[in-house]
Motif scaffolding. Structure first.
Motif, PDB file in Angstrom:
ATOM      1  N   GLU A 235       0.796  -1.303   0.054  1.00  0.00           N
ATOM      2  CA  GLU A 235      -0.152  -0.221   0.161  1.00  0.00           C
ATOM      3  C   GLU A 235       1.120   1.265   0.031  1.00  0.00           C
ATOM      4  O   GLU A 235       0.583   2.235  -0.408  1.00  0.00           O
ATOM      5  N   MET A 236       1.912   1.013   0.933  1.00  0.00           N
ATOM      6  CA  MET A 236       3.012   2.440   0.788  1.00  0.00           C
ATOM      7  C   MET A 236       3.076   2.469  -0.332  1.00  0.00           C
ATOM      8  O   MET A 236       3.703   3.528  -1.201  1.00  0.00           O
ATOM      9  N   SER A 237       3.928   1.163  -1.284  1.00  0.00           N
ATOM     10  CA  SER A 237       4.084   1.565  -2.861  1.00  0.00           C
ATOM     11  C   SER A 237       3.317   2.371  -3.728  1.00  0.00           C
ATOM     12  O   SER A 237       3.944   3.526  -4.569  1.00  0.00           O
ATOM     13  N   ARG A 238       2.188   2.369  -3.430  1.00  0.00           N
ATOM     14  CA  ARG A 238       0.851   2.169  -4.323  1.00  0.00           C
ATOM     15  C   ARG A 238       0.975   4.428  -4.230  1.00  0.00           C
ATOM     16  O   ARG A 238      -0.005   4.775  -4.839  1.00  0.00           O
ATOM     17  N   ILE A 239       0.486   4.098  -2.549  1.00  0.00           N
ATOM     18  CA  ILE A 239       0.687   5.679  -2.571  1.00  0.00           C
ATOM     19  C   ILE A 239       1.388   6.635  -3.054  1.00  0.00           C
ATOM     20  O   ILE A 239       1.814   7.452  -3.396  1.00  0.00           O
ATOM     21  N   ILE A 240       2.654   6.426  -2.736  1.00  0.00           N
ATOM     22  CA  ILE A 240       4.645   7.377  -3.436  1.00  0.00           C
ATOM     23  C   ILE A 240       4.341   7.033  -5.084  1.00  0.00           C
ATOM     24  O   ILE A 240       5.334   7.478  -5.564  1.00  0.00           O
ATOM     25  N   GLY A 241       3.977   5.896  -5.780  1.00  0.00           N
ATOM     26  CA  GLY A 241       3.946   5.851  -7.044  1.00  0.00           C
ATOM     27  C   GLY A 241       4.592   4.546  -7.452  1.00  0.00           C
ATOM     28  O   GLY A 241       5.073   4.697  -8.940  1.00  0.00           O
ATOM     29  N   ALA A 242       5.683   3.563  -6.481  1.00  0.00           N
ATOM     30  CA  ALA A 242       6.118   2.667  -7.037  1.00  0.00           C
ATOM     31  C   ALA A 242       5.769   1.439  -6.870  1.00  0.00           C
ATOM     32  O   ALA A 242       3.962   1.490  -6.966  1.00  0.00           O
ATOM     33  N   LYS A 243       5.385   0.155  -7.642  1.00  0.00           N
ATOM     34  CA  LYS A 243       4.990  -0.801  -7.971  1.00  0.00           C
ATOM     35  C   LYS A 243       5.918  -2.091  -6.772  1.00  0.00           C
ATOM     36  O   LYS A 243       7.431  -2.489  -7.112  1.00  0.00           O
ATOM     37  N   ASN A 244       5.293  -2.192  -5.827  1.00  0.00           N
ATOM     38  CA  ASN A 244       5.509  -3.658  -5.229  1.00  0.00           C
ATOM     39  C   ASN A 244       6.476  -4.937  -5.806  1.00  0.00           C
ATOM     40  O   ASN A 244       5.718  -5.628  -6.798  1.00  0.00           O
ATOM     41  N   ALA A 245       7.555  -5.401  -6.057  1.00  0.00           N
ATOM     42  CA  ALA A 245       8.345  -6.076  -6.660  1.00  0.00           C
ATOM     43  C   ALA A 245       7.738  -7.682  -6.946  1.00  0.00           C
ATOM     44  O   ALA A 245       7.648  -8.619  -7.696  1.00  0.00           O
ATOM     45  N   PHE A 246       7.724  -7.753  -5.512  1.00  0.00           N
ATOM     46  CA  PHE A 246       7.070  -9.147  -4.612  1.00  0.00           C
ATOM     47  C   PHE A 246       5.022  -9.293  -4.472  1.00  0.00           C
ATOM     48  O   PHE A 246       4.556 -10.293  -3.974  1.00  0.00           O
ATOM     49  N   ASP A 247       4.439  -7.921  -5.089  1.00  0.00           N
ATOM     50  CA  ASP A 247       2.801  -8.390  -5.169  1.00  0.00           C
ATOM     51  C   ASP A 247       2.444  -9.296  -5.754  1.00  0.00           C
ATOM     52  O   ASP A 247       0.694  -9.272  -5.604  1.00  0.00           O
ATOM     53  N   ASP A 248       2.791 -10.324  -6.390  1.00  0.00           N
ATOM     54  CA  ASP A 248       2.589 -11.680  -6.807  1.00  0.00           C
ATOM     55  C   ASP A 248       2.448 -12.172  -6.327  1.00  0.00           C
ATOM     56  O   ASP A 248       1.917 -13.415  -6.002  1.00  0.00           O
ATOM     57  N   VAL A 249       2.875 -12.221  -4.446  1.00  0.00           N
ATOM     58  CA  VAL A 249       2.782 -13.006  -3.647  1.00  0.00           C
ATOM     59  C   VAL A 249       1.921 -12.862  -2.775  1.00  0.00           C
ATOM     60  O   VAL A 249       2.185 -11.461  -1.822  1.00  0.00           O
ATOM     61  N   ASN A 250       1.376 -13.379  -2.285  1.00  0.00           N
ATOM     62  CA  ASN A 250       0.028 -13.586  -1.108  1.00  0.00           C
ATOM     63  C   ASN A 250       0.092 -13.716   0.139  1.00  0.00           C
ATOM     64  O   ASN A 250      -0.111 -14.169   0.784  1.00  0.00           O
ATOM     65  N   GLU A 251       1.680 -12.679   0.695  1.00  0.00           N
ATOM     66  CA  GLU A 251       1.880 -13.008   2.169  1.00  0.00           C
ATOM     67  C   GLU A 251       2.087 -11.194   2.605  1.00  0.00           C
ATOM     68  O   GLU A 251       2.597 -10.671   1.730  1.00  0.00           O
ATOM     69  N   ASP A 252       1.953 -11.453   3.656  1.00  0.00           N
ATOM     70  CA  ASP A 252       3.117 -10.040   4.532  1.00  0.00           C
ATOM     71  C   ASP A 252       4.265 -10.386   4.498  1.00  0.00           C
ATOM     72  O   ASP A 252       5.009  -9.414   3.535  1.00  0.00           O
ATOM     73  N   TRP A 253       4.853 -11.015   4.727  1.00  0.00           N
ATOM     74  CA  TRP A 253       6.238 -10.949   4.966  1.00  0.00           C
ATOM     75  C   TRP A 253       6.790 -12.676   4.706  1.00  0.00           C
ATOM     76  O   TRP A 253       7.157 -13.364   5.128  1.00  0.00           O
ATOM     77  N   PRO A 254       6.781 -13.009   3.236  1.00  0.00           N
ATOM     78  CA  PRO A 254       7.237 -14.157   2.589  1.00  0.00           C
ATOM     79  C   PRO A 254       8.929 -14.358   2.491  1.00  0.00           C
ATOM     80  O   PRO A 254       9.673 -13.831   2.322  1.00  0.00           O
ATOM     81  N   GLU A 255       8.811 -15.615   3.063  1.00  0.00           N
ATOM     82  CA  GLU A 255      10.692 -15.596   2.838  1.00  0.00           C
ATOM     83  C   GLU A 255      10.604 -16.429   1.119  1.00  0.00           C
ATOM     84  O   GLU A 255      10.306 -16.867   0.698  1.00  0.00           O
TER      85      GLU A 255
END
Length: 340
Positions: A235-255
Protein backbone atom coordinates in the motif's frame (compact mmCIF):
# COMPACT_ATOMS: atom_id res chain seq x y z
CA UNK A 1 2.00 -8.34 11.33
CA UNK A 2 2.56 -12.04 10.94
CA UNK A 3 6.18 -12.83 10.16
CA UNK A 4 7.19 -16.36 9.12
CA UNK A 5 10.55 -15.97 10.87
CA UNK A 6 9.22 -14.44 14.01
CA UNK A 7 9.74 -15.41 15.51
CA UNK A 8 16.85 13.47 4.52
CA UNK A 9 13.54 13.45 6.87
CA UNK A 10 14.06 14.11 10.53
CA UNK A 11 12.14 12.22 13.16
CA UNK A 12 10.07 15.31 13.73
CA UNK A 13 7.82 13.98 10.97
CA UNK A 14 7.33 10.78 12.90
CA UNK A 15 4.64 11.90 15.23
CA UNK A 16 4.27 15.49 14.23
CA UNK A 17 2.49 14.02 11.23
CA UNK A 18 1.34 11.09 13.34
CA UNK A 19 -0.96 13.42 15.14
CA UNK A 20 -1.52 14.48 18.65
CA UNK A 21 0.74 13.17 21.39
CA UNK A 22 -1.03 14.20 24.54
CA UNK A 23 0.59 16.81 26.74
CA UNK A 24 1.63 15.80 30.22
CA UNK A 25 -1.24 15.97 32.64
CA UNK A 26 -3.92 15.63 29.96
CA UNK A 27 -5.91 12.76 31.37
CA UNK A 28 -8.09 10.31 29.47
CA UNK A 29 -11.83 9.99 29.75
CA UNK A 30 -12.60 13.68 30.26
CA UNK A 31 -14.11 14.57 26.88
CA UNK A 32 -17.79 15.36 26.70
CA UNK A 33 -20.32 13.45 24.63
CA UNK A 34 -22.47 10.34 25.05
CA UNK A 35 -19.68 7.90 24.25
CA UNK A 36 -17.73 9.06 27.30
CA UNK A 37 -20.40 7.15 29.26
CA UNK A 38 -21.47 4.35 26.92
CA UNK A 39 -19.96 3.02 23.72
CA UNK A 40 -20.60 0.32 21.14
CA UNK A 41 -18.08 -0.66 18.47
CA UNK A 42 -17.30 -3.72 16.38
CA UNK A 43 -13.82 -5.23 16.39
CA UNK A 44 -12.87 -7.97 13.95
CA UNK A 45 -16.48 -9.09 13.62
CA UNK A 46 -17.22 -8.98 17.34
CA UNK A 47 -19.65 -6.34 18.72
CA UNK A 48 -18.40 -4.71 21.93
CA UNK A 49 -20.42 -2.65 24.39
CA UNK A 50 -19.13 -0.56 27.27
CA UNK A 51 -21.08 1.01 30.13
CA UNK A 52 -18.17 3.37 30.72
CA UNK A 53 -14.58 3.96 29.63
CA UNK A 54 -12.19 1.12 30.55
CA UNK A 55 -9.99 1.80 33.56
CA UNK A 56 -7.66 -1.21 33.41
CA UNK A 57 -6.79 -1.79 29.76
CA UNK A 58 -3.97 -4.16 28.81
CA UNK A 59 -2.11 -3.88 25.50
CA UNK A 60 -0.67 -7.20 24.33
CA UNK A 61 1.88 -5.77 21.90
CA UNK A 62 3.95 -2.69 21.23
CA UNK A 63 1.71 -1.51 18.40
CA UNK A 64 -1.32 -1.35 20.66
CA UNK A 65 0.67 0.13 23.51
CA UNK A 66 1.92 3.02 21.41
CA UNK A 67 -1.55 3.68 19.98
CA UNK A 68 -3.01 3.97 23.48
CA UNK A 69 -0.13 6.19 24.57
CA UNK A 70 -0.59 8.41 21.52
CA UNK A 71 -4.22 8.81 22.59
CA UNK A 72 -3.07 9.81 26.07
CA UNK A 73 -4.54 6.75 27.79
CA UNK A 74 -1.62 5.73 30.01
CA UNK A 75 -3.67 6.36 33.15
CA UNK A 76 -6.18 3.81 31.90
CA UNK A 77 -3.61 1.05 31.33
CA UNK A 78 -3.02 -1.83 33.74
CA UNK A 79 -0.36 -3.52 31.66
CA UNK A 80 1.67 -3.91 28.50
CA UNK A 81 3.61 -6.78 26.94
CA UNK A 82 5.75 -7.94 24.02
CA UNK A 83 8.01 -4.93 23.54
CA UNK A 84 10.13 -5.50 20.41
CA UNK A 85 12.02 -2.21 20.03
CA UNK A 86 12.78 0.83 22.15
CA UNK A 87 9.85 3.00 23.09
CA UNK A 88 10.16 6.35 21.23
CA UNK A 89 11.29 9.29 23.34
CA UNK A 90 7.90 11.00 23.22
CA UNK A 91 6.30 8.02 24.99
CA UNK A 92 9.03 7.16 27.49
CA UNK A 93 7.63 9.03 30.50
CA UNK A 94 4.11 7.69 30.01
CA UNK A 95 5.34 4.16 29.34
CA UNK A 96 7.47 4.13 32.49
CA UNK A 97 4.37 4.16 34.66
CA UNK A 98 2.70 1.12 33.04
CA UNK A 99 3.30 -2.37 34.48
CA UNK A 100 4.97 -4.80 32.09
CA UNK A 101 3.01 -8.02 32.57
CA UNK A 102 5.30 -9.97 30.21
CA UNK A 103 8.50 -8.99 28.38
CA UNK A 104 7.50 -11.23 25.47
CA UNK A 105 4.09 -12.68 24.53
CA UNK A 106 1.74 -12.73 27.51
CA UNK A 107 0.13 -15.93 28.76
CA UNK A 108 -3.41 -16.21 30.01
CA UNK A 109 -2.18 -16.36 33.59
CA UNK A 110 -0.13 -13.19 33.21
CA UNK A 111 -3.01 -11.38 31.57
CA UNK A 112 -5.58 -12.36 34.17
CA UNK A 113 -3.22 -11.45 37.02
CA UNK A 114 -3.32 -7.87 35.73
CA UNK A 115 -7.10 -7.72 36.27
CA UNK A 116 -7.96 -6.16 32.89
CA UNK A 117 -11.34 -4.75 31.94
CA UNK A 118 -10.33 -4.42 28.28
CA UNK A 119 -7.59 -6.09 26.19
CA UNK A 120 -6.16 -4.61 22.98
CA UNK A 121 -3.96 -6.34 20.40
CA UNK A 122 -2.68 -5.51 16.95
CA UNK A 123 -2.87 -9.15 15.87
CA UNK A 124 -5.53 -11.80 16.35
CA UNK A 125 -2.88 -14.49 16.83
CA UNK A 126 -2.16 -13.13 20.32
CA UNK A 127 -5.60 -14.41 21.37
CA UNK A 128 -5.03 -18.16 21.39
CA UNK A 129 -5.35 -20.81 24.08
CA UNK A 130 -1.58 -21.05 24.52
CA UNK A 131 -1.14 -17.28 24.62
CA UNK A 132 -3.48 -14.74 26.25
CA UNK A 133 -6.54 -16.94 25.80
CA UNK A 134 -9.15 -16.88 23.06
CA UNK A 135 -11.50 -13.96 22.63
CA UNK A 136 -14.34 -16.31 23.55
CA UNK A 137 -12.63 -17.33 26.79
CA UNK A 138 -12.05 -13.72 27.77
CA UNK A 139 -15.59 -12.73 26.82
CA UNK A 140 -16.85 -15.43 29.21
CA UNK A 141 -14.87 -13.61 31.91
CA UNK A 142 -16.59 -10.34 30.93
CA UNK A 143 -13.37 -8.96 29.44
CA UNK A 144 -13.93 -7.42 25.98
CA UNK A 145 -11.13 -7.76 23.44
CA UNK A 146 -10.11 -5.52 20.56
CA UNK A 147 -8.11 -6.57 17.47
CA UNK A 148 -6.80 -4.08 14.93
CA UNK A 149 -8.99 -3.87 11.85
CA UNK A 150 -5.81 -4.15 9.75
CA UNK A 151 -5.45 -7.74 10.95
CA UNK A 152 -9.02 -8.67 9.96
CA UNK A 153 -9.29 -7.89 6.24
CA UNK A 154 -12.02 -10.50 5.74
CA UNK A 155 -14.23 -8.66 8.23
CA UNK A 156 -13.89 -5.21 6.69
CA UNK A 157 -15.79 -3.47 3.89
CA UNK A 158 -14.22 -4.06 0.50
CA UNK A 159 -11.93 -1.37 -0.80
CA UNK A 160 -10.74 0.08 2.50
CA UNK A 161 -7.01 0.64 2.50
CA UNK A 162 -4.72 -0.55 5.32
CA UNK A 163 -4.16 3.04 6.40
CA UNK A 164 -7.90 3.72 6.55
CA UNK A 165 -8.34 0.56 8.62
CA UNK A 166 -5.59 1.77 10.95
CA UNK A 167 -7.30 5.13 11.31
CA UNK A 168 -10.59 3.37 12.08
CA UNK A 169 -8.80 1.72 15.02
CA UNK A 170 -7.98 5.14 16.43
CA UNK A 171 -11.57 6.29 16.04
CA UNK A 172 -13.04 3.13 17.57
CA UNK A 173 -10.65 3.27 20.52
CA UNK A 174 -11.51 6.94 20.94
CA UNK A 175 -15.17 5.94 21.13
CA UNK A 176 -14.49 3.22 23.70
CA UNK A 177 -12.43 5.46 25.97
CA UNK A 178 -14.48 8.62 25.48
CA UNK A 179 -11.61 10.51 23.83
CA UNK A 180 -13.21 10.96 20.44
CA UNK A 181 -11.69 14.35 19.73
CA UNK A 182 -8.15 13.13 20.32
CA UNK A 183 -8.78 10.16 18.05
CA UNK A 184 -10.24 12.37 15.33
CA UNK A 185 -7.23 14.68 15.46
CA UNK A 186 -4.82 11.75 15.30
CA UNK A 187 -6.64 10.21 12.32
CA UNK A 188 -6.90 13.58 10.55
CA UNK A 189 -3.20 14.30 11.04
CA UNK A 190 -2.21 10.93 9.64
CA UNK A 191 -4.61 11.19 6.72
CA UNK A 192 -2.94 14.49 5.85
CA UNK A 193 0.48 12.79 6.02
CA UNK A 194 -0.71 10.04 3.66
CA UNK A 195 -2.11 12.63 1.27
CA UNK A 196 1.19 14.54 1.33
CA UNK A 197 3.17 11.39 0.51
CA UNK A 198 0.65 10.63 -2.23
CA UNK A 199 1.57 13.79 -4.10
CA UNK A 200 4.45 11.73 -5.49
CA UNK A 201 2.24 9.38 -7.45
CA UNK A 202 1.12 11.87 -10.10
CA UNK A 203 4.76 12.78 -10.79
CA UNK A 204 6.16 9.26 -11.19
CA UNK A 205 6.35 7.45 -14.56
CA UNK A 206 3.78 4.71 -15.16
CA UNK A 207 3.65 1.58 -17.22
CA UNK A 208 6.98 -0.06 -18.02
CA UNK A 209 8.84 2.95 -16.58
CA UNK A 210 7.19 2.73 -13.17
CA UNK A 211 9.92 2.07 -10.58
CA UNK A 212 9.80 -1.26 -8.79
CA UNK A 213 10.93 -1.83 -5.22
CA UNK A 214 11.88 -4.73 -2.98
CA UNK A 215 11.36 -4.31 0.78
CA UNK A 216 13.97 -6.31 2.68
CA UNK A 217 12.57 -6.78 6.19
CA UNK A 218 14.90 -9.36 7.68
CA UNK A 219 17.60 -11.87 6.88
CA UNK A 220 17.13 -15.07 8.88
CA UNK A 221 19.50 -18.01 8.55
CA UNK A 222 20.88 -16.30 5.47
CA UNK A 223 17.49 -16.08 3.72
CA UNK A 224 15.72 -12.82 2.89
CA UNK A 225 12.21 -11.98 4.02
CA UNK A 226 10.52 -9.41 1.81
CA UNK A 227 7.19 -7.62 1.61
CA UNK A 228 4.48 -9.53 -0.21
CA UNK A 229 1.15 -8.29 -1.49
CA UNK A 230 -0.76 -8.34 1.80
CA UNK A 231 1.76 -6.33 3.85
CA UNK A 232 1.53 -2.59 4.41
CA UNK A 233 4.52 -1.84 2.10
CA UNK A 234 2.45 -2.73 -0.96
CA UNK A 235 0.00 0.00 0.00
CA UNK A 236 2.90 2.36 0.74
CA UNK A 237 4.25 1.64 -2.75
CA UNK A 238 0.92 2.45 -4.35
CA UNK A 239 0.72 5.74 -2.45
CA UNK A 240 4.18 6.95 -3.48
CA UNK A 241 3.89 5.73 -7.07
CA UNK A 242 6.14 2.65 -7.00
CA UNK A 243 5.32 -1.04 -7.52
CA UNK A 244 6.20 -3.73 -5.00
CA UNK A 245 8.22 -6.32 -6.94
CA UNK A 246 6.68 -9.15 -4.89
CA UNK A 247 3.04 -8.11 -5.25
CA UNK A 248 2.31 -11.51 -6.76
CA UNK A 249 3.03 -13.27 -3.43
CA UNK A 250 -0.07 -13.41 -1.24
CA UNK A 251 1.70 -13.08 2.12
CA UNK A 252 2.77 -10.25 4.41
CA UNK A 253 6.48 -11.15 4.70
CA UNK A 254 7.36 -14.27 2.69
CA UNK A 255 10.71 -15.97 2.76
CA UNK A 256 12.26 -15.91 -0.72
CA UNK A 257 15.68 -16.67 -2.20
CA UNK A 258 18.35 -14.15 -3.09
CA UNK A 259 18.17 -15.49 -6.63
CA UNK A 260 14.49 -14.57 -6.75
CA UNK A 261 15.30 -11.04 -5.55
CA UNK A 262 17.84 -10.79 -8.35
CA UNK A 263 15.30 -12.10 -10.87
CA UNK A 264 12.88 -9.30 -9.92
CA UNK A 265 15.73 -6.79 -10.49
CA UNK A 266 14.10 -3.90 -8.57
CA UNK A 267 14.88 -0.29 -9.40
CA UNK A 268 15.46 0.41 -5.72
CA UNK A 269 15.52 -1.45 -2.44
CA UNK A 270 14.09 -0.50 0.94
CA UNK A 271 15.85 -1.94 3.97
CA UNK A 272 13.92 -2.27 7.21
CA UNK A 273 16.44 -1.52 9.96
CA UNK A 274 15.69 -3.73 12.98
CA UNK A 275 18.90 -3.01 14.87
CA UNK A 276 17.04 -2.59 18.15
CA UNK A 277 15.60 -6.10 17.90
CA UNK A 278 19.17 -7.38 17.93
CA UNK A 279 18.89 -10.68 16.10
CA UNK A 280 21.58 -11.77 13.63
CA UNK A 281 20.89 -10.15 10.27
CA UNK A 282 18.57 -7.48 11.69
CA UNK A 283 20.63 -4.33 11.23
CA UNK A 284 20.68 -2.30 8.04
CA UNK A 285 24.46 -2.74 7.80
CA UNK A 286 24.13 -6.55 7.96
CA UNK A 287 21.50 -6.51 5.22
CA UNK A 288 23.69 -4.32 3.04
CA UNK A 289 26.59 -6.71 3.62
CA UNK A 290 24.42 -9.70 2.69
CA UNK A 291 23.52 -8.05 -0.62
CA UNK A 292 26.97 -6.79 -1.53
CA UNK A 293 28.46 -10.16 -0.61
CA UNK A 294 26.07 -12.19 -2.74
CA UNK A 295 27.53 -13.15 -6.14
CA UNK A 296 24.30 -12.39 -8.03
CA UNK A 297 22.50 -9.73 -5.98
CA UNK A 298 25.67 -7.64 -5.76
CA UNK A 299 25.48 -7.17 -9.54
CA UNK A 300 22.01 -5.58 -9.46
CA UNK A 301 22.00 -1.93 -10.51
CA UNK A 302 20.08 -1.03 -7.34
CA UNK A 303 22.91 -2.45 -5.23
CA UNK A 304 25.79 -1.26 -7.42
CA UNK A 305 24.41 2.29 -7.63
CA UNK A 306 23.34 2.38 -3.96
CA UNK A 307 19.69 2.92 -4.78
CA UNK A 308 18.83 1.80 -1.27
CA UNK A 309 16.62 3.50 1.31
CA UNK A 310 16.71 2.68 5.01
CA UNK A 311 13.64 3.03 7.24
CA UNK A 312 12.87 1.73 10.74
CA UNK A 313 11.75 -1.85 10.20
CA UNK A 314 9.04 -1.75 12.83
CA UNK A 315 7.35 1.09 10.91
CA UNK A 316 6.76 -1.18 7.90
CA UNK A 317 4.06 -2.95 9.89
CA UNK A 318 0.82 -1.04 10.59
CA UNK A 319 1.20 1.18 13.63
CA UNK A 320 0.90 4.74 14.80
CA UNK A 321 4.45 5.20 13.48
CA UNK A 322 3.87 3.95 9.91
CA UNK A 323 3.21 7.39 8.42
CA UNK A 324 6.78 8.32 9.37
CA UNK A 325 8.18 5.52 7.19
CA UNK A 326 5.78 6.52 4.42
CA UNK A 327 7.13 10.07 4.51
CA UNK A 328 10.70 8.77 4.39
CA UNK A 329 9.86 6.65 1.35
CA UNK A 330 8.23 9.59 -0.45
CA UNK A 331 11.29 11.76 0.19
CA UNK A 332 13.61 8.92 -0.81
CA UNK A 333 11.82 8.50 -4.13
CA UNK A 334 12.53 12.16 -4.86
CA UNK A 335 16.16 11.86 -3.82
CA UNK A 336 16.60 8.88 -6.14
CA UNK A 337 15.19 10.88 -9.04
CA UNK A 338 11.97 8.96 -9.62
CA UNK A 339 9.67 11.96 -9.02
CA UNK A 340 9.49 14.32 -11.99
Amino acid sequence: MRHPARLGIALTLALATAGCSTAAGDRAGTESGPSAETASVTSCGRPLSFAGPPKRAVALDQTSTETLLELGLQDRMAGTANLKTKIPAQYEAAYAGIPVIAPKIATGEQLRAAGPDFVVAGSADLFTKDRAGTREELAALKVPTFVSAVNCPQRNPAGRTPFELLFSDYENLGEVFGVQERARKLAAGQRAAVAKAGENAAKVPRGKEQPTVVYLYSVFNGMPYVAGRTGLPSEMSRIIGAKNAFDDVNEDWPEVSWEEVAKRDPDFIVIGDLSERGRPGDSASEKRAAMTGHPVVSKLAAVRDNKILEVPGTELDPSVRSVHALGMLAAGMKDLGYVR
